[in-house]
Each structure stands twice: as structure tokens, then as C-alpha cells.
Design a protein around this motif. Sequence first.
Motif, short mmCIF file in Angstrom:
data_model
loop_
_atom_site.label_atom_id
_atom_site.label_comp_id
_atom_site.label_asym_id
_atom_site.label_seq_id
_atom_site.Cartn_x
_atom_site.Cartn_y
_atom_site.Cartn_z
N PRO A 102 0.81 -1.23 0.00
CA PRO A 102 0.00 0.00 0.00
C PRO A 102 0.84 1.28 0.00
N ILE A 103 2.07 1.19 0.52
CA ILE A 103 2.92 2.39 0.52
C ILE A 103 3.25 2.78 -0.92
N ILE A 104 3.55 1.78 -1.75
CA ILE A 104 3.84 2.07 -3.16
C ILE A 104 2.60 2.62 -3.84
N ALA A 105 1.46 1.97 -3.58
CA ALA A 105 0.20 2.40 -4.21
C ALA A 105 -0.12 3.84 -3.84
N LYS A 164 -4.06 -1.89 16.94
CA LYS A 164 -2.66 -1.44 16.98
C LYS A 164 -1.85 -2.02 15.82
N THR A 165 -2.48 -2.11 14.65
CA THR A 165 -1.73 -2.48 13.45
C THR A 165 -1.76 -1.29 12.50
N TYR A 166 -0.67 -1.12 11.74
CA TYR A 166 -0.47 0.15 11.06
C TYR A 166 -0.20 0.03 9.56
N ARG A 167 -0.55 -1.09 8.95
CA ARG A 167 -0.26 -1.29 7.53
C ARG A 167 -0.78 -0.12 6.69
N ALA A 214 0.94 3.87 4.98
CA ALA A 214 0.76 4.29 3.59
C ALA A 214 0.11 5.67 3.53
N MET A 215 -0.85 5.89 4.41
CA MET A 215 -1.52 7.18 4.42
C MET A 215 -0.53 8.29 4.79
N LEU A 216 0.33 8.02 5.77
CA LEU A 216 1.30 9.04 6.19
C LEU A 216 2.29 9.35 5.06
N THR A 226 -10.38 3.89 6.12
CA THR A 226 -11.05 3.50 7.35
C THR A 226 -10.13 2.61 8.16
N ALA A 227 -9.53 1.63 7.47
CA ALA A 227 -8.63 0.70 8.15
C ALA A 227 -7.43 1.45 8.72
N ALA A 228 -6.99 2.49 8.01
CA ALA A 228 -5.82 3.25 8.47
C ALA A 228 -6.07 3.82 9.86
#
Lengths: 165, 216
Positions: free
Chosen positions: A10-13, B39-42, B46-48, B29-31
Amino acid sequence: MEFFRKTLDPIIALAAIAVLNIFMFLLMGAWTVGGGETMMTGLMAQAVLGDELERIPFWSIVFPPHADYWKIYISLGMLFGAFVGAVASKEFYWRVPRHLSEWVLITIGGLLMGFGIRLAYICNVSTFFGLMPEMNLGGYLAMSGIIAGAWVGSMIYKKILEGDA
Amino acid sequence: MTPLVECLVAFLFGSVAGLLMQRSRFCNTAALRDAIMFKTYRNTKAMLVAMMILTVGFTGFMSVGAGHPLQFDVGLNTFAGLFLFGIGMVLAGACTVSTWVKTGEGNIGALWALIFTFVGMFLFSLVWSASWWPPAPQTMTGQINPAALQLGFANAQTLQDKLGIPAVFFGLIQAALLFALYRGILRRERAQHVEHEKHQKEHQKNKSASAAAVHS
């Protein structure tokens, strides 16, 4: 194609979307969702109510319905892009919520989202990827609001999950 | 640009964004929800990252007067609206973006959420037509308006105009803060990982100890 087999980081996306969003910002305005949906609501209401719609001043003063409003097409594009991605990676299948409680939560959630977007004039995408990067005062207000809301929502959700167990 | 070209560009942008989100399972929403509940940050990370890139990009172009920043007054309604939205997105399990993306994957629940988002907007149009609040864009002044609970308009551009310091300067500060937050999350994840390994080792030890006890 590899792209349709593995889940993309998702970071790449999001980094790619951010770069494209800068082009959008230069051309028309940052990525936004909500305005398009409001226009769609107005167009649908117009189709159903016809001239009766004039009795609701919101639709003549704040959002007169136009089909050539570009924000509508961002949303339709997302639907199309996701559909193509899902079909190409064989991830398209009909998913239907099973429990009545899910339907109820989704209904309430949808209503709150629609009402909230219009009350604030923005949604979460413009908050994080529009107002905040423009350092708009509203971005910080909206950010505080959405975090507080997500927290309250999570508490409600937890309560419901515990109630089910 | 003519409206037709704008709509085409918007559709193209939306398609690419939708495709990338579908392939990465990114969800706003998941972010927020996963960071709060699990407490998971996947998705949070990405948002940051996107916010850092955008902050530098937007404020950079705003320093030279380029780009189209959003223009409207903000106030209590901005906070209150997003507060309701925040509750709604967690209950619905998707925000406005992911409802479109998930609908594209065949998720009927997401389509249902979308339909009720439209209904919610229509309900708001009825409420607004009775309350006339928040102020319509035509009557926004850009100034603080206490009677309407409005704080006016301010962004990196107005800061630059007022203080004579380029907008990108403020952007870099904000990006640095976002980066610090990102680093903090990475540190937390590493700590979680170490904790997890420790638990697993202990679990294995207990298992082999009990196995030994059975055999003896």
C-alpha cells in the motif's frame, strides 16, 4: 501479469496516487470524494422529483445538479478501476453480508457518512489528501473530528462484538 | 479546460487510483480503525507517506501561486461533520472511497453503504433547507464569523501572504512532523515484533517442557 497476482504494497500504491494527485492539484484540484456523490444524489433526486426539487433550496443554492461536474467522474473512475483490477486478478465475486446486524450497521454507517460529508463540506479523502497537505485550517479541524469519530465508532464496534460473543 | 476534458481527466485519475487501491487493499477507514482497535499500522503508514509527499508537493507549488487549493470557510461544522463521518465509516467498515472500490469487487454491503450515503446526503439537504447552516459558499466571507460558528479561511498560501515566508517552509515543517509520526510507528512495530517473538519462544518452551513431563 505479476501485478494482478500479488497484493501491492500500500505504501507504493499511495505514493503513486500522491504523485498523480499533485498533477490533479495543478490541473483542477486535489483528489476529492463527496462532491461527486452529492451531485449524483442531486441528479437522482431531480430525476425522481422533477421540478418538486426546487422546493428544497439546498439544491438550487448550494448544489445545483450538473452532470458535467468532474468530481462525479473520479468516483465512477474508482469503481471502474477497482472492477478491472478485481476481474483481472480473479478477485471479483459477489459478497453479501450475512447477518442482519451487519446490514443495520452498514445502513447507519452510510447515513452518518453522507450526512457528515455534507455538514462538513468535505470527506476523509479531502481531509487527508487535500486540506491537510494544503495546510488548510479545516484540515486540522477535520482530522481531529475524524479521529475522535473513529475512536467512538471503534468503541461502539467493540461493544457490539463483545455482545455477540 | 472544458468540462468534458476535466471529466475525462478525473475519470482517468479515478480509474488509476481505484486500480491501485484494489490491488493494495488500501483503505482509509482501516488506516484509522486498525491503529485504534488492533494497533496495526499497515494502512496508516501508507496514508502518512502519501500525506508527506502531498504536503511538500502542494505547499511547494502554492509557494509560486500554482495549483487549485480548496476554497471554503471552515468551522464547527467541519469538526462535527467529520466526527459523524468517523463513526459512520467504522460502523460501515468502509469510507466513501473504499465503498466505491469494494463495490467494484462485487461487495453488495459496500453498495448498500453507498446508497445510504446518498440517502444521508439527501436528508442533509432537507435539514439545511430548514436551518441554512453551515453558510452556503456564496455567503462565505473568509473571515471569522462567530454567529455562524465559522473560523474563516486559512491555509499555507494565506500564511505566506501574511508572514512573507514561502508556503513550502511550513510544508516542510509539517512533513517533518508526519515523518516523526511515521518513525514512531516503525519503532512501535519493531517493539511489537520483539514481543511477539518472545511470546512464541516461551510458548515453545512450555510446549516442550510439558511434552518432556508426559514422556518422563
